[in-house]
Every structure is written in structure tokens, then in C-alpha cells.
Write an enzyme that holds these catalytic residues in place. Structure first.
Site, PDB file in Angstrom:
ATOM      1  N   CYS A   2      -5.757   0.425   8.987  1.00  0.00           N
ATOM      2  CA  CYS A   2      -6.552  -0.288   9.978  1.00  0.00           C
ATOM      3  C   CYS A   2      -7.592   0.668  10.556  1.00  0.00           C
ATOM      4  O   CYS A   2      -7.257   1.775  10.984  1.00  0.00           O
ATOM      5  CB  CYS A   2      -5.727  -0.848  11.122  1.00  0.00           C
ATOM      6  SG  CYS A   2      -4.898  -2.365  10.711  1.00  0.00           S
ATOM      7  N   ARG A  27      -9.566   2.063   5.151  1.00  0.00           N
ATOM      8  CA  ARG A  27      -8.294   2.015   5.875  1.00  0.00           C
ATOM      9  C   ARG A  27      -7.696   0.623   5.918  1.00  0.00           C
ATOM     10  O   ARG A  27      -6.568   0.429   6.402  1.00  0.00           O
ATOM     11  CB  ARG A  27      -8.483   2.521   7.305  1.00  0.00           C
ATOM     12  CG  ARG A  27      -8.915   3.962   7.383  1.00  0.00           C
ATOM     13  CD  ARG A  27      -9.032   4.368   8.816  1.00  0.00           C
ATOM     14  NE  ARG A  27      -7.727   4.472   9.430  1.00  0.00           N
ATOM     15  CZ  ARG A  27      -7.098   5.614   9.662  1.00  0.00           C
ATOM     16  NH1 ARG A  27      -7.649   6.749   9.333  1.00  0.00           N
ATOM     17  NH2 ARG A  27      -5.924   5.632  10.234  1.00  0.00           N
ATOM     18  N   TRP A  75      -5.595  -4.107   7.879  1.00  0.00           N
ATOM     19  CA  TRP A  75      -4.648  -4.148   6.768  1.00  0.00           C
ATOM     20  C   TRP A  75      -3.399  -4.806   7.358  1.00  0.00           C
ATOM     21  O   TRP A  75      -2.683  -4.206   8.157  1.00  0.00           O
ATOM     22  CB  TRP A  75      -4.344  -2.737   6.269  1.00  0.00           C
ATOM     23  CG  TRP A  75      -3.442  -2.720   5.079  1.00  0.00           C
ATOM     24  CD1 TRP A  75      -3.809  -2.878   3.771  1.00  0.00           C
ATOM     25  CD2 TRP A  75      -2.017  -2.542   5.081  1.00  0.00           C
ATOM     26  NE1 TRP A  75      -2.693  -2.811   2.967  1.00  0.00           N
ATOM     27  CE2 TRP A  75      -1.595  -2.615   3.738  1.00  0.00           C
ATOM     28  CE3 TRP A  75      -1.064  -2.353   6.076  1.00  0.00           C
ATOM     29  CZ2 TRP A  75      -0.250  -2.479   3.370  1.00  0.00           C
ATOM     30  CZ3 TRP A  75       0.275  -2.232   5.706  1.00  0.00           C
ATOM     31  CH2 TRP A  75       0.659  -2.290   4.369  1.00  0.00           C
ATOM     32  N   ASN A 101      -3.871  -0.636  15.896  1.00  0.00           N
ATOM     33  CA  ASN A 101      -3.406  -0.105  14.625  1.00  0.00           C
ATOM     34  C   ASN A 101      -1.955   0.279  14.856  1.00  0.00           C
ATOM     35  O   ASN A 101      -1.653   1.008  15.792  1.00  0.00           O
ATOM     36  CB  ASN A 101      -4.261   1.125  14.282  1.00  0.00           C
ATOM     37  CG  ASN A 101      -3.856   1.783  12.988  1.00  0.00           C
ATOM     38  OD1 ASN A 101      -3.030   1.254  12.254  1.00  0.00           O
ATOM     39  ND2 ASN A 101      -4.443   2.934  12.707  1.00  0.00           N
ATOM     40  N   GLY A 102      -1.051  -0.245  14.028  1.00  0.00           N
ATOM     41  CA  GLY A 102       0.360   0.073  14.187  1.00  0.00           C
ATOM     42  C   GLY A 102       1.196  -1.190  14.148  1.00  0.00           C
ATOM     43  O   GLY A 102       0.722  -2.257  13.755  1.00  0.00           O
ATOM     44  N   GLU A 482       2.505  10.591 -11.911  1.00  0.00           N
ATOM     45  CA  GLU A 482       1.275  10.425 -11.154  1.00  0.00           C
ATOM     46  C   GLU A 482       0.258   9.608 -11.959  1.00  0.00           C
ATOM     47  O   GLU A 482      -0.421   8.727 -11.417  1.00  0.00           O
ATOM     48  CB  GLU A 482       0.701  11.800 -10.765  1.00  0.00           C
ATOM     49  CG  GLU A 482      -0.656  11.792 -10.118  1.00  0.00           C
ATOM     50  CD  GLU A 482      -0.791  10.922  -8.881  1.00  0.00           C
ATOM     51  OE1 GLU A 482       0.225  10.498  -8.298  1.00  0.00           O
ATOM     52  OE2 GLU A 482      -1.938  10.631  -8.504  1.00  0.00           O
ATOM     53  N   LYS A 486      -1.374   6.070 -10.788  1.00  0.00           N
ATOM     54  CA  LYS A 486      -2.831   5.893 -10.690  1.00  0.00           C
ATOM     55  C   LYS A 486      -3.252   4.659 -11.456  1.00  0.00           C
ATOM     56  O   LYS A 486      -4.022   3.839 -10.966  1.00  0.00           O
ATOM     57  CB  LYS A 486      -3.502   7.140 -11.270  1.00  0.00           C
ATOM     58  CG  LYS A 486      -4.835   7.478 -10.732  1.00  0.00           C
ATOM     59  CD  LYS A 486      -4.807   8.416  -9.573  1.00  0.00           C
ATOM     60  CE  LYS A 486      -4.014   7.891  -8.414  1.00  0.00           C
ATOM     61  NZ  LYS A 486      -3.688   8.856  -7.428  1.00  0.00           N
ATOM     62  N   GLU A 489      -2.055   1.407  -9.699  1.00  0.00           N
ATOM     63  CA  GLU A 489      -2.734   1.174  -8.413  1.00  0.00           C
ATOM     64  C   GLU A 489      -4.104   0.523  -8.602  1.00  0.00           C
ATOM     65  O   GLU A 489      -4.488  -0.342  -7.836  1.00  0.00           O
ATOM     66  CB  GLU A 489      -2.957   2.501  -7.671  1.00  0.00           C
ATOM     67  CG  GLU A 489      -1.753   3.033  -6.948  1.00  0.00           C
ATOM     68  CD  GLU A 489      -2.052   4.372  -6.280  1.00  0.00           C
ATOM     69  OE1 GLU A 489      -1.732   4.517  -5.096  1.00  0.00           O
ATOM     70  OE2 GLU A 489      -2.610   5.279  -6.934  1.00  0.00           O
ATOM     71  N   HIS A 505      17.583   7.303 -24.265  1.00  0.00           N
ATOM     72  CA  HIS A 505      18.704   6.821 -23.439  1.00  0.00           C
ATOM     73  C   HIS A 505      18.402   5.447 -22.859  1.00  0.00           C
ATOM     74  O   HIS A 505      19.085   4.990 -21.957  1.00  0.00           O
ATOM     75  CB  HIS A 505      19.013   7.828 -22.331  1.00  0.00           C
ATOM     76  CG  HIS A 505      19.437   9.160 -22.854  1.00  0.00           C
ATOM     77  ND1 HIS A 505      20.636   9.364 -23.491  1.00  0.00           N
ATOM     78  CD2 HIS A 505      18.804  10.356 -22.899  1.00  0.00           C
ATOM     79  CE1 HIS A 505      20.728  10.636 -23.879  1.00  0.00           C
ATOM     80  NE2 HIS A 505      19.612  11.248 -23.532  1.00  0.00           N
ATOM     81  N   LYS A 600      -5.878   3.173   2.660  1.00  0.00           N
ATOM     82  CA  LYS A 600      -5.652   4.623   2.754  1.00  0.00           C
ATOM     83  C   LYS A 600      -5.007   4.974   4.096  1.00  0.00           C
ATOM     84  O   LYS A 600      -5.058   4.180   5.029  1.00  0.00           O
ATOM     85  CB  LYS A 600      -6.983   5.349   2.611  1.00  0.00           C
ATOM     86  CG  LYS A 600      -6.805   6.759   2.098  1.00  0.00           C
ATOM     87  CD  LYS A 600      -8.058   7.291   1.474  1.00  0.00           C
ATOM     88  CE  LYS A 600      -7.870   8.683   0.927  1.00  0.00           C
ATOM     89  NZ  LYS A 600      -7.240   8.686  -0.398  1.00  0.00           N
TER      90      LYS A 600
HETATM   91  N1  HGA Z   1       0.212  -5.007  13.103  1.00  0.00           N
HETATM   92  C1  HGA Z   1      -1.191  -5.276  13.173  1.00  0.00           C
HETATM   93  C2  HGA Z   1      -1.997  -4.051  12.794  1.00  0.00           C
HETATM   94  C3  HGA Z   1      -1.738  -3.638  11.378  1.00  0.00           C
HETATM   95  C4  HGA Z   1      -2.090  -2.219  11.048  1.00  0.00           C
HETATM   96  O1  HGA Z   1      -2.135  -1.321  11.850  1.00  0.00           O
HETATM   97  N2  HGA Z   1      -2.324  -1.944   9.778  1.00  0.00           N
HETATM   98  O2  HGA Z   1      -2.623  -0.650   9.405  1.00  0.00           O
HETATM   99  C5  HGA Z   1      -1.582  -6.456  12.315  1.00  0.00           C
HETATM  100  O3  HGA Z   1      -0.844  -6.865  11.405  1.00  0.00           O
HETATM  101  O4  HGA Z   1      -2.634  -7.012  12.556  1.00  0.00           O
END
Ligand code: HGA
Length: 605
Positions: A2, A27, A75, A101-102, A482, A486, A489, A505, A600
Site C-alpha cells: 500500500c 506497493r 493492495w 497501510n496495515g 529462485e 521468478k 511470479e 525419488h 512490493k
Molecule cells: N487493510 C487495508 C490496507 C491493506 C494494506 O496495507 N495493504 O498493504 C485494506 O485492505 O484496505
């Protein structure tokens, strides 16, 4: 994850914030939003859009003037990507705006209580509880309102709050998710990382967990969530704004792959000590006597950093003869690990903010362990929390998937291994030999990058595969892991990595013409064993791409890489496979810098 960006000053805020969001888009990129005001305005103006920052930009009206604002690129953790779930979130009167964010862990209980009190929620996010808590607070100042709201909240946050009745300020707080202030001349910035700030100011203040700040156009102050003042001295950031530009490449990933020779040069610079055939690592804060007392090394990282740590562990065992292993930090922190005072713990993270790694470091510190950080971002949370460490000096990495930072991290581990080795039993001649090998790396990387056209052709052949197998033995195994990560992803092709020794095996059952195998086949003591694995695959009509130091007869294609010292070969063998993943994804039309579902700097759990 975020992106948060905010500004208070005299300039027209919307273009400034949109530019900041572009820089932070790596992000999170499922939706974005912006809210603005100005001292003369009567309230807040907000626009939100599902999708990319460009979709938000298209929705912002021509007349959208203001001089204070906060913006967010999301995100999603709670609630699908949508206009409604995009941040900022407003209270029912449209006076309070929050970007976050969180994760608020007790959001469900808080929401239930607020709903019972008649609050109507407009989104499915955990964040929205915060905005209603601020709006309901009876406290007099905005700072007090935010503080009171945060008292109810359990979880992690980097938040920025605006209030229509307090339009001269933005209040921000940090607990577990990064918040950086940018100090300007009669203007202040806030962001979740410095990428959004470097084109405006070099003076930054990084908030600590449990800290809050008030930003006004000509002033800022920091204090704890309990209200006591803290001292915040701005530091000057070194990264140039241009390092965040694409520099003539079509993608950041391509740019970052091509920068590896210079990046490796940087991680080596100033660290080699020819006189004693060793390296100087002053930041470790570990003297020779303490280094001799280490009985184990445990490396913790997530994703690509975990793979870099696996190579690091092998290097430490080989060069320093200290038992070493790597473990995903995300697992380690939840399994009540035995923490041993004679073990050196090493935490690896590109951003230095990876939540799972940071939480593991905090748990280790709580138990009295000695922890080193191997991180890219100077001054980041893990760098500050650790007892010492090494910066990998890869420069800003913008593409979601890591390339140059992976390579530099592995080189940093080679330096650490050499340093520990020379304090213990690694001979002067081995020290010299490895130093000569390290010095050869930048030119050898440049030589590998010159074979890009050839790798591109191979990648185009493999682009149609449903699934791919990657194999390597001992030093080659983390390289295979790795490379398969890559590929999956960015191309979304299913890929698995196995030790070559494990093929018979079980996974050999999968081999058939439609499942190509990428084999890491260095010229080392295991060459014949690896060749036998190629024979077994060929006998089952499997297609093989070998990455080797010479042509492999049994392989359909061989990418030949330059030979270095055996211990350092894994550093080079991964590089053509970054290009393989890149060109495979490109041939499939994927959005390489912003792969689906990812972002990221994984600052949430
Ligand atoms: N929980 C919040 C923020 C998500 C977040 O920090 N993502 O990195 C949401 O879902 O909007």
C-alpha cells in the site's frame, strides 16, 4: 505494501499526489484514491477508482484545487478491490479522511460495536473502523482524536488523517507499517516510502513504531502515541530521483537486471582488504573474538530473500565451517523457536520493512539473541532494529520481483562468509582466490547480459509451457528455487524446483515432452552426478535447458555462463534465468513490473 502519500503547503496538491502515487504504485495497484482540501475550502473533496493510478487520474475533475491532501494506492487485504474499498475512507459526515497501510486485527469487533451504535459502513475494509473512531471522538484536538481512536485498535498501521475542521494539518501515526516524513521549505510531505519524496526533498524523518506526527505547512512535530514529544532530526537520503525512472528501458525489471554489474561493484566497493585477504564489514558490530564464538548461523528471510539466504548459508558453511541454514521468517516466528545465545541470526529483506522478517527480529531481540540485518534500504526498520548488519547497496528496486537486490544480497553473504572464514580457518590463499573471484563478478555479469538475445529466443520457445521443472544440486538447488519463483511470479507458468538428487525419488514421474526442465549444471565436483540426471530426463523424452559452464550434450539448449570460483558460481548462474523469466513473461504479454496479486515491500502479514 500500500502506498501512502500526503502533502501540505502552497502548491496545487492533486498533481503532486498523483505523481507520488505513480512512484509508489509498485506497493499496490488494485485501486487508488485521493482526498484534498485547502485552508479556504469548506470541506474535503475525494476521488477513488478501482484499478491503476492512471484510472484514478482519469476520474479526477479538471477543477480539483487544494493545497493539502492525502492519497493511497491499495493492495487489498480486507475486501475486494473496488471503488468503495479504495482508500481514503470518510466518516458519515465527510469530515474525516483516513488512508491506512496495515491490518487492524480487531476490526470485526470494532465494526460490530460501531454498527450497533448506528454507524453505517460504506466499505468492507478493516480501515474504515478507524475513520469512524476518529470522527466519534469527543477530544478537542485532531491529535487527541487520532490518539483516542488508535487506543481501540489492535494491529498494524501506517496512517494519515485529515479533518475538515483542522485543515491546517495532517496527523500521521506508525505501528508496524512504514511512515516517512519529507521536510521541505514551507511545505511538508508524508509517504510510506521515500520513493514518493526524493523528487521534492532529501530531508527525511522516519517515524518509529508507536510514534505520531503533526504536519503543518511550515512545521512538523513528532510525539509518542501517549503524547510525549520525541526528537526527530531529519537525515539526508542519498538515492537520486532518477534512480526511480525507467531510464530508457521498457520495464523496471529489465532496467534492474541490466544494472547488476554496477550494483555488484557497489556492494564490493571499499570492503575488500587485500592486506589480510579478507573484507571489512564495520557495520556488523561483531569483533573477532565474538565472531569466533559463533556456533551456528540462522538466516531468516521471505521469498527471494529466503533463497538468497539459502545460498548465504551454504557459503558460510563452506568458507567459515560454521553450521548454517536458512528458514522462511514467516514460519520461524510462529514456531516458538529455540533461541540459542551462540547462534548468529541474520535477517534478510530488500525493503528492510518486510513484516514477517521484522516480527522475527523483534521476537529474537526479545529473547536476547544477536541479530544482523542484510537489507537494501538504508535506515529501514530492520536495519534499525538489528544489532548490526550490512547494506547491500543495490540501489532502489522498483519492479515487484527482485533481481539486482537478490544478486547483491548473495554477494553480501559471500563477503560475510569470507569475513567469518578468515577470522576462523579459511587460509590466506583461499581468501585471495575468493577475492579475485569477487572482483571478476561485475565483468562476468556484463558478459552474461550480452547473451540476452540468445536467451530471449529460448524463452520464446518455452513460453507455451503449462509447467516447468527446475533442478539443481547443492549449490545449484537454491538457484533453481529462485529461478522457478521468478518464472511463476511474472509469467504465471506453474514451476517447481527440486534438488536434482531427488528426481528419481518422485518428480521424475512428471517428466514427458510437455514438461521442460531447467537444469543448473556447474563444472564442480558434482558435474557427473548432474549429467546423470540429464540422462535420466532425456531417457524419458524430457526437454532440457541447461545453465552450465560448457555445452551439455544431453540438453536441447545450453546457456553457457563464465566460470568463477566454485563457491561463487551460484551468483552468476541465476542471472540468465532472470532473463529467461523476463522474456517468457514478455512473450506471454504479462504485466511484468506489476504481477497479479502481488506487491512490493510486504509490510502486512
Ligand atoms: N487493510 C487495508 C490496507 C491493506 C494494506 O496495507 N495493504 O498493504 C485494506 O485492505 O484496505
Amino acid at each position: 505494501m500500500c502506498g501512502i502519500v500526503g502533502y501540505i503547503g502552497k502548491r496545487d496538491v492533486a498533481p503532486l499526489l498523483l505523481e507520488g502515487l505513480q512512484r509508489l504504485e509498485y506497493r499496490g495497484y488494485d485501486s487508488a484514491g485521493i482526498v484534498i482540501t485547502s485552508p479556504k475550502a469548506s470541506g474535503l473533496k475525494m476521488v477513488k477508482a478501482k484499478g491503476r493510478v492512471r484510472d484514478l487520474e482519469a476520474k479526477v475533475p479538471k477543477r480539483f484545487a487544494g493545497t493539502t491532501g492525502i492519497a493511497h494506492t491499495r493492495w487489498a487485504t480486507h475486501g475486494a478491490p473496488s471503488d468503495e474499498n479504495a482508500h481514503p475512507h470518510l466518516d458519515s459526515e465527510g469530515k474525516v479522511a483516513v488512508v491506512h497501510n496495515g491490518i487492524i486485527d480487531n476490526a470485526t469487533e470494532l465494526r460490530a460495536k460501531l454498527v450497533a451504535d448506528g454507524i453505517e459502513f460504506l466499505s468492507e475494509t478493516d480501515t474504515e473502523v478507524l475513520v469512524h473512531l476518529v470522527a466519534r471522538s469527543q477530544a478537542v484536538t485532531l491529535e487527541e482524536k487520532v490518539r483516542e481512536a488508535l487506543r481501540h485498535v489492535e494491529g498494524t498501521y501506517g496512517v494519515a488523517v485529515m479533518h475538515a475542521d483542522f485543515s491546517d494539518r495532517i496527523v500521521v501515526a506508525r505501528n508496524g507499517s512504514p511512515v516517512v516524513l519529507g521536510i521541505g521549505e514551507k511545505e511538508m510531505f508524508v509517504a510510506s516510502d521515500i520513493a514518493a519524496l526524493v523528487s521534492h526533498t532529501r530531508q527525511i524523518v522516519t517515524l518509529e513504531d508507536g510514534e505520531m506526527a503533526t504536519l503543518k505547512a511550515d512545521d512538523f512535530r513528532t510525539y509518542t502515541t501517549e503524547g510525549s514529544r520525541t526528537t526527530a532530526t531529519p537525515t539526508t537520503v542519498e538515492w537520486e530521483a532518477e534512480s526511480y525512472d525507467m531510464g530508457g528501458h521498457d520495464t523496471y525489471m529489465h532496467k534492474e537486471i541490466s544494472e547488476q554489474s554496477d550494483a555488484v561493484d557497489r556492494v564490493l566497493r571499499g570492503r575488500i582488504d587485500d592486506r589480510f585477504s579478507t573484507v571489512h564489514l564495520g557495520g556488523l558490530n561483531l569483533d573477532a573474538r565474538e565472531a569466533r564464538g559463533i556456533r551456528r548461523v540462522k538466516i531468516l528471510g521471505c521469498g527471494t530473500s529466503y533463497h538468497a539466504g539459502m545460498i548465504g548459508a551454504q557459503l558460510i558453511e563452506e568458507l567459515a565451517r560454521i553450521p548454517a541454514d536458512a528458514e522462511p521468517a514467516s514460519e520461524f516466528r510462529y514456531r516458538n523457536p529455540v533461541v540459542d545465545p551462540d547462534t548468529l541470526y541474520v535477517a534478510v529483506s530488500q525493503s528492510g520493512e518486510t513484516y514477517d522478517v521484522l516480527a522475527a527480529v523483534q521476537e529474537l531481540k526479545r529473547k536476547g539473541a544477536r541479530v544482523l540485518g542484510v537489507v537494501n534500504v538504508v535506515g529501514s526498520a530492520i536495519a534499525r532494529e538489528a544489532d548490526g548488519g550490512m547494506y547491500v547497496h543495490a540501489g532502489p528496486e522498483v519492479c515487484v520481483v527482485s533481481t539486482k537486490c537478490f544478486t547483491n544480497t548473495v554477494v553480501a553473504f559471500a563477503l560475510l562468509a569470507l569475513h567469518l572464514g578468515r577470522i576462523r580457518d579459511l587460509s590466506v590463499s583461499d581468501g585471495k582466490r575468493l577475492i579475485a573471484g569477487l572482483r571478476k563478478l561485475p565483468a562476468q555479469i556484463a558478459a552474461i547480459l550480452e547473451t540476452e538475445e540468445e536467451i530471449k529466443k529460448i524463452a520464446e520457445e518455452y513460453a507455451g509451457a503449462q509447467s516447468m521443472m527446475f533442478i539443481g544440486r547443492v549449490r545449484g538447488y537454491p538457484v533453481a528455487l529462485e529461478a522457478s519463483l521468478k518464472l511463476k511470479e511474472i509469467s504465471y507458468i506453474h514451476a517447481e524446483a527440486y534438488p536434482a538428487s531427488e528426481l528419481k525419488h518422485g518428480p521424475l514421474a512428471l517428466i514427458e515432452p510437455a514438461l521442460p526442465t531447467v537444469a543448473i549444471v556447474p563444472d564442480d565436483e558434482l558435474l557427473e552426478k548432474n549429467r546423470a540426471a540429464l540422462e535420466e530426463i532425456k531417457a524419458r523424452s524430457g526437454r532440457i535447458l541447461a545453465v552450465a559452464h560448457r555445452e551439455q550434450e544431453k540438453a536441447d539448449h545450453t546457456i553457457v555462463v563464465p566460470k568463477n570460483e566454485t563457491e561463487l558460481d551460484p551468483i552468476l548462474m541465476g542471472i540468465p534465468l532472470q532473463l529467461l523469466a523476463y522474456h517468457t513473461a514478455l512473450a506471454m504479454g504479462r504485466d511484468i513490473d506489476k504481477p497479479r496479486n502481488l506487491a512490493k515491500s510486504v509490510t502486512v502479514e
